[in-house]
Design an enzyme around this catalytic site. Structure first.
Site, PDB file in Angstrom:
ATOM      1  N   CYS A 190      -1.788  -3.276   8.094  1.00 13.65           N
ATOM      2  CA  CYS A 190      -1.439  -1.848   8.801  1.00 13.65           C
ATOM      3  C   CYS A 190      -0.672  -2.235   9.991  1.00 13.65           C
ATOM      4  CB  CYS A 190      -2.296  -0.861   8.879  1.00 13.65           C
ATOM      5  SG  CYS A 190      -3.503  -0.692   7.467  1.00 13.65           S
TER       6      CYS A 190
ATOM      7  N   CYS B  33       0.762  -1.140  -0.142  1.00 13.47           N
ATOM      8  CA  CYS B  33      -0.042   0.018  -0.075  1.00 13.47           C
ATOM      9  C   CYS B  33       0.909   1.166  -0.135  1.00 13.47           C
ATOM     10  CB  CYS B  33      -0.972  -0.081   0.969  1.00 13.47           C
ATOM     11  SG  CYS B  33      -0.277   0.108   2.819  1.00 13.47           S
TER      12      CYS B  33
ATOM     13  N   ASP C 192       3.015   2.289   2.375  1.00 16.79           N
ATOM     14  CA  ASP C 192       3.038   3.267   3.558  1.00 16.79           C
ATOM     15  C   ASP C 192       4.444   3.080   4.051  1.00 16.79           C
ATOM     16  OD1 ASP C 192       0.691   4.221   3.376  1.00 16.79           O
ATOM     17  OD2 ASP C 192      -0.122   2.227   3.574  1.00 16.79           O
TER      18      ASP C 192
ATOM     19  N   CYS D 145      -2.314   5.025   6.892  1.00 14.15           N
ATOM     20  CA  CYS D 145      -3.746   5.331   7.348  1.00 14.15           C
ATOM     21  C   CYS D 145      -4.072   5.553   8.671  1.00 14.15           C
ATOM     22  CB  CYS D 145      -4.570   4.287   6.690  1.00 14.15           C
ATOM     23  SG  CYS D 145      -4.491   2.697   7.501  1.00 14.15           S
TER      24      CYS D 145
HETATM   25  S1  FES Z   1      -4.006   0.728   4.448  1.00 15.41           S
HETATM   26 FE1  FES Z   1      -2.152   1.627   3.945  1.00 15.41          FE
HETATM   27  S2  FES Z   1      -1.248   1.990   6.139  1.00 15.41           S
HETATM   28 FE2  FES Z   1      -3.179   1.091   6.573  1.00 15.41          FE
END
Ligand code: FES
Ligand SMILES: Cc1ncc(COP(=O)(O)O)c(C=O)c1O
Ligand SMILES: Cc1ncc(COP(=O)(O)O)c(C=O)c1O
Ligand code: FES
Lengths: 387, 145, 387
Positions: B103, B33, B35, B59
């Site tokens: 996450c 994702c 991150d 997120c």
């Molecule tokens: S969905 Fe991307 S950090 Fe949680």
């Protein structure tokens, strides 16, 4: 600010109270089946006819060319699958773009699994299709070009009339997904050379679960939902009378107010864009600066993640949306933002704000102030940001 | 979609920031994702985590798990810190939506990476700790349609 | 009698005012898109979840097995086409009946054009499927049995549990079109061995344009409408929140009142049937005498044509329907009436009266009186009739 500031009108809109008023009689009073022969139901057939005329008039189409559906996705699926079905003898090649809605893209993938070939056109950094690439992608076995009228994320509008002209010149059918555009910007199917067009009620202050497919007379197209003889035998199922009446009424209101509304919305949109770009550093505007839907603004804030931004905006009473992977359900950021060339981490920090006809300048001012705070706060937490 | 505890840690994240001359720093990214999370540890001579800070680009769930995880490791020895798994963090937050489970792995991995960095710098071995992966994306259990 | 007597509840029903009340907030107040992350829309996701639970509970199914659609026809099309798609490696043979709704029959014809083979089972003079014929029609390449729960014209209910047992024994999927039955008679998917089931909101005092397909867990079935990730990625399109809430509420009310309602309706139905059969000569009852929907009565009056009868009933304030060719749009009388063995001229004189929960004994008395007059008058005009 106590009141909710709804800036997600590209996701869905509020049903206009006048639209709801028009729908209400058809639930429990005039509830008859339009196919019935008795007088009690004949008004319902008439109501559908009027809705069809409303929609047709706006597009400069004939009422017999409008087929009501259960929404925009159904209309998109219908257009593509039934064209593929009807024209596969002629060829199995379809041209579309990389920035279509999933209702088009996933349908194309399905068709690929059935032996069709699909060319996905690139777009430039503003999200505009390259006419040269389109022209050179056309093959003798190309049966359909499907290019969306306006993009749902970045708002960019395509050169539809130009595409229509090219399609006509080459004798290829042209479908456009106008779900975001219908009712918001002028569309004329003849002038623009559109053979099929999809739209959805809930994007123009009409109801959810109803849409339509425009199909030009002469286009050979099969049914998608088989059964009863409704919609000139092309789309079976007892007609959703209140929904259709709602869509027709919403379309009429949008047509009557389009100019004034577009002027007002684009003025506020420009005000929003200017303030944000000036007052928040490391910010990018996504989508074409001028060839965009009147109500769409889409930004990328570097070093910031979209979902976090949305939650903080929500706490401030502001509804927006993001193409961030974290909100997408899948783990990739929006295919549209990637297609215009944004790297993953910038696509992540995107925020779409889409205005409505009731959006005010005060709301925009409040949103900009909140946004500044939120971006600053999130940047201070970001491992990517150094001030 | 998030529990009250997640919202609390998201709105008022504990231990945001950096530690100068940290004993260990771990940065992990989730290529899936996109991150990124960074954890700073301040470990004393008795191998007790005196202070911990984080920075996260992710997120709401990523921010909240970072915050909760830092609270949970603070005051623990480096060995005890290994018990702070993503599962433990999720439980402490009263759960996460299924799509957000990955996450919480970010937080676990970031702590492990910081501990690894600390161990390397001090030439010690922490039982049960292995070299951090550069990317934590694991196999999601997604339904196949 | 001034008031309208609506006896066409098999065509469509009035939205129950309680259902409309439940729907109303979702048009202009809680109008958010259920997929949005902000709090304003989260209640809408919840509302859909509740509707899904309501429907699932009634069927004894798991909520994750309910997929909302744009109506009964879509559900029927989905069940058949997507099963064909997913199982064609196993075989290309489908079994159904001659008395299915067109949403099934025309879909089967479409599949035949794609290389599938379809066996259309006969029914006896009461409209009941012959289990022996069903059993002997099963082949190694049979992938699906689709038999309707109850017929929309003559009301006959099929031996669904028996069919379900046979299908299971043979390892074949079993779909039932329960559009007329859901909410009216008890249905339990597990006990009856049902793998897929279609229903439509507007047949149970819910809204038009919304329905659902039940798909048993483990059944491999593709999407029919591709696009967004709604309905667990199986049915794309922004959810029709008011429609789904309406369907869920209607289902709940029907389940709560089913026993009482069925008792009352079948009592009145029997009273209607007895009076008509006794007081009008040369009359046939179509459909099974007892294994029929509680609200369905269907007669054939010899020497009389259906459309003429409907018009005269309409003038007397009574809404009914007919399987006469003159009302069917096509030039053949109802395929259902032909399948139960009626000669054309008798099928022509058919009248379907379908009761609602607000039908009264006084209304039935009035209808019988009027009907006597009308049939007499039409017979006196008929060249076929000699008294
Ligand atoms: S969905 Fe991307 S950090 Fe949680
Ligand atoms: C048995 C049966 N199947 C399917 C349908 C189609 O349902 P809808 O009109 O809601 O699409 C109907 C009613 O029209 C029906 O009676
Ligand atoms: C461009 C575009 N196409 C298709 C759709 C699908 O429409 P609906 O959700 O009404 O099925 C949408 C909106 O969701 C859209 O924005
Ligand atoms: S006599 Fe006119 S349609 Fe049958």
């Amino acid at each position: 600010m106590e009141q909710l500031i709804y800036l997600d009108n590209a996701a869905t809109t509020k049903v206009n109270p006048k639209v709801l008023d028009a729908m209400l009689p058809y639930f429990s009073d005039k509830f008859g089946n339009p196919s019935s022969v008795y007088g009690f139901a004949s008004g319902n057939k008439q109501a559908i006819t009027e809705a069809r005329e409303n929609v047709a008039e706006i597009l400069g189409a004939d009422p017999s060319e409008i087929y009501f559906t259960g929404g925009g996705s159904e209309a998109d699926n219908w257009a593509l699958k039934a064209t593929a079905d009807a024209y596969e003898k002629k060829g199995k090649h379809i041209i579309t773009t990389k920035i279509e809605h999933h209702a088009i893209l996933h349908t194309c993938e399905y068709l690929e699994s059935k032996g069709f070939e699909v060319t996905y056109l690139d777009v430039d950094e503003n999200g505009v299709v390259d006419m040269g690439q389109l022209r050179s992608s056309i093959r003798p076995d190309t049966i359909l070009i499907s290019v969306m009228f306006a993009n749902n994320e970045i708002g960019t509008m395509q050169p539809i009339a130009e595409i229509g002209r090219l399609a006509k010149e080459k004798g290829i059918l042209f479908h456009t997904d106008a779900v975001q555009a219908f009712g918001h910007v002028p569309i004329k199917v003849d002038e623009m050379g559109i053979d099929m067009l999809s739209a959805s009620g809930h994007k123009l202050n009409g109801p959810k679960g109803v849409g339509f497919l425009y199909i030009r007379k002469g286009v050979k197209i099969r049914s998608f939902i088989h059964g009863g003889a409704q919609e000139r035998k092309r789309r079976a199922g007892t007609e959703n009378v209140p929904g259709i009446v709602g869509l027709g009424t919403a379309a009429r209101i949008c047509a009557d107010t389009m100019e004034e509304r577009a002027r007002k919305e684009s003025e506020l949109r420009d005000y929003l864009i200017e303030r944000v770009m000036k007052e928040i550093p490391y910010t990018r505007l996504n989508g074409h600066r001028t060839k965009r839907l009147p109500n769409n603004a889409n930004f990328s804030f570097q070093f910031v993640e979209g979902e976090s931004m949305l939650i903080m905006l929500d706490m401030a009473g502001i509804c927006g949306s993001s193409g961030s992977a974290c909100t997408s359900g899948s783990l990739d950021p929006s295919h549209v933002l990637l297609a215009i060339g944004l790297p993953h981490e910038i696509a992540h920090g995107s925020l779409r704000l889409t205005l409505g006809d009731d959006t005010t300048r005060e709301q925009i001012d409040y949103v900009v102030e909140k946004l500044k705070e939120i971006v600053e706060k999130l940047r201070s937490m970001s491992p990517l940001y150094e001030d | 979609m998030y529990s009250e505890k997640v919202m609390d840690h998201f709105q008022n994240p504990r231990n945001v920031g950096e530690i100068e001359d940290a004993s260990g720093i771990g940065t992990v990214g989730n290529a899936k994702c996109g991150d990124i999370m960074r954890i700073y540890l301040d470990v004393d001579e008795n191998q007790v985590i005196q202070d911990v800070k984080f920075k996260t680009f992710g997120c709401g769930a990523a921010v909240a798990t970072s915050s909760m995880a830092t609270e949970m490791v603070k005051g623990k020895t480096v060995n005890e810190a290994l018990t702070v798994t993503n599962k433990a963090v999720m439980e402490a937050l009263d759960g996460l939506p299924p799509v957000k489970v990955h996450c919480s792995l970010l937080a676990e991995e970031a702590i492990h990476a910081a501990l690894w960095d600390y161990a390397e710098k001090n030439h010690i071995k922490i039982e049960g700790l292995s070299k951090p992966k550069s990317d934590i994306s694991e196999h999601e259990e997604e339904e196949d349609y």
